[in-house]
Scaffold this active site. Structure first.
Site, PDB file in Angstrom:
ATOM      1  N   ASP A  21      99.983  67.163  26.509  1.00  0.00           N
ATOM      2  CA  ASP A  21      99.237  66.958  27.790  1.00  0.00           C
ATOM      3  C   ASP A  21     100.131  66.568  28.890  1.00  0.00           C
ATOM      4  OD1 ASP A  21      96.864  66.833  29.264  1.00  0.00           O
ATOM      5  OD2 ASP A  21      96.286  65.107  28.227  1.00  0.00           O
ATOM      6  N   HIS A  38     103.283  74.554  32.482  1.00  0.00           N
ATOM      7  CA  HIS A  38     103.061  75.337  31.221  1.00  0.00           C
ATOM      8  C   HIS A  38     104.556  75.930  30.747  1.00  0.00           C
ATOM      9  CE1 HIS A  38      99.051  74.213  31.417  1.00  0.00           C
ATOM     10  NE2 HIS A  38      98.708  75.145  32.224  1.00  0.00           N
ATOM     11  N   LEU A 132     110.621  74.933   7.724  1.00  0.00           N
ATOM     12  CA  LEU A 132     109.519  74.307   8.414  1.00  0.00           C
ATOM     13  C   LEU A 132     108.549  75.225   8.713  1.00  0.00           C
ATOM     14  CD1 LEU A 132     108.624  72.036  10.436  1.00  0.00           C
ATOM     15  CD2 LEU A 132     109.726  73.616  12.172  1.00  0.00           C
TER      16      LEU A 132
HETATM   17  C1  FPP Z   1      97.994  70.437  28.682  1.00  0.00           C
HETATM   18  O1  FPP Z   1      98.433  70.147  30.028  1.00  0.00           O
HETATM   19  C2  FPP Z   1      98.535  71.571  28.184  1.00  0.00           C
HETATM   20  C3  FPP Z   1      97.915  72.707  27.913  1.00  0.00           C
HETATM   21  C4  FPP Z   1      96.532  72.935  28.145  1.00  0.00           C
HETATM   22  C5  FPP Z   1      98.428  74.071  27.403  1.00  0.00           C
HETATM   23  C6  FPP Z   1      99.829  73.999  26.534  1.00  0.00           C
HETATM   24  C7  FPP Z   1     100.616  75.054  26.480  1.00  0.00           C
HETATM   25  C8  FPP Z   1     101.977  75.327  26.574  1.00  0.00           C
HETATM   26  C9  FPP Z   1     102.774  74.288  26.684  1.00  0.00           C
HETATM   27  C10 FPP Z   1     102.552  76.589  26.575  1.00  0.00           C
HETATM   28  C11 FPP Z   1     101.991  77.440  25.639  1.00  0.00           C
HETATM   29  C12 FPP Z   1     102.754  77.075  24.157  1.00  0.00           C
HETATM   30  C13 FPP Z   1     103.356  77.942  23.470  1.00  0.00           C
HETATM   31  C14 FPP Z   1     103.750  77.589  22.404  1.00  0.00           C
HETATM   32  C15 FPP Z   1     103.892  79.250  24.059  1.00  0.00           C
HETATM   33  P1  FPP Z   1      97.165  70.218  31.154  1.00  0.00           P
HETATM   34  O2  FPP Z   1      97.394  71.504  31.750  1.00  0.00           O
HETATM   35  O3  FPP Z   1      95.868  69.712  30.737  1.00  0.00           O
HETATM   36  O4  FPP Z   1      97.890  69.212  32.085  1.00  0.00           O
HETATM   37  P2  FPP Z   1      97.179  68.056  33.063  1.00  0.00           P
HETATM   38  O5  FPP Z   1      96.362  67.375  32.186  1.00  0.00           O
HETATM   39  O6  FPP Z   1      98.209  67.215  33.917  1.00  0.00           O
HETATM   40  O7  FPP Z   1      96.395  68.983  33.940  1.00  0.00           O
END
Ligand code: FPP
Length: 245
Positions: A21, A38, A132
């Site tokens: 997050d 991301h 893993l």
């Molecule tokens: C939460 O941060 C993150 C996500 C909803 C997406 C996580 C995805 C990745 C790290 C990339 C994809 C993964 C792979 C394995 C290719 P947020 O966007 O909710 O952040 P915020 O709360 O600060 O808005």
């Protein structure tokens, strides 16, 4: 070189799960688009997989996209799915070489056919690896998982009424096999980044006795040191499972 105490090395969790997050906030702090967070977050995933292999963790899972995340703007959803495709193309050789089994779990019926085909081929290619197991929860939510399990059980009993007593006698371990995580040990440790202290509909059934760790670090900044610190914190926990020690 792993910088971990003997106590930590003795108590390495079998299954570590990460709620990533703070990507959006990380990008905003830098005046960038959310998607930049991301992008950088994918490198954190890469680093954590390597750290898990080094530490001897057997299962590492990440909450990459929830059922609720489909409600984000279409462009962000498209970027996240595109990142999945790109990350698989970039890292699959390395994962396979390092003995990592790659698994994607979730409501895959909502993913597009092209993405599902690539996921299937990566899963087949790495199915024999056993150093893993790296699980990506994609289009996943805990309530969805419990509901799909209950529906599958209901269909089984409708199609085979003589199994009624067997199902009524079932214990919680029996129900495990209907969840998408069947065969995967429940997480020992769930780490959530960015200072939020909630599970947000993640592994609800499977986290009944999971140790929870909430850290302030934003996901794109969560690197090997942070992963190892999480293992250190876990090693100090006293797990009693409702019993008296
Ligand atoms: C939460 O941060 C993150 C996500 C909803 C997406 C996580 C995805 C990745 C790290 C990339 C994809 C993964 C792979 C394995 C290719 P947020 O966007 O909710 O952040 P915020 O709360 O600060 O808005």
């Amino acid at each position: 070189m792993i910088d971990m105490s003997a106590e930590t090395m003795k108590n390495v969790p079998v299954h570590v799960s990460l709620i990533m997050d703070g990507n959006g906030r990380w990008a905003k702090e830098r005046g960038q688009e959310r998607v930049q967070g991301h992008f950088e977050g994918v490198e954190s995933v890469h680093v954590c997989v390597q750290a898990a292999v080094k530490a001897g963790v057997k299962y590492l899972s990440i909450f990459a996209f929830s059922e609720e995340n489909w409600n984000r703007p279409e462009a962000e959803v498209g970027s996240l799915m595109g990142l999945m495709v790109k990350a698989m193309a970039t890292y699959m050789d390395e994962l396979d070489r390092e003995g990592v089994k790659f698994v994607v779990l979730g409501n895959r019926a909502r993913l597009d056919d092209g993405l599902n085909r690539i996921i299937d081929s990566c899963m087949e290619r790495t199915a024999h690896n056993d150093r893993l197991t790296f699980i990506i929860f994609l289009s996943y939510s805990g309530k969805w998982d419990i509901l799909q399990a209950a529906k599958r059980m209901a269909v089984e009993i409708l199609e085979c009424p003589e199994r009624r007593d067997e199902i009524l006698d079932m214990d919680v371990n029996g129900f495990d096999r209907y969840l998408v995580t069947a065969g995967i040990p429940d997480p020992d440790l769930i780490v959530r980044t960015s200072g939020e202290s909630r599970l947000s509909n993640y592994l609800l059934w499977q986290s009944a006795y999971t140790e929870l760790l909430f850290v302030d670090t934003l996901w794109p900044d969560f690197r090997e040191k942070d992963f190892n610190e999480a293992l250190e914190a876990y090693a100090k926990r006293d797990r009693r499972y409702g019993k008296v020690k």
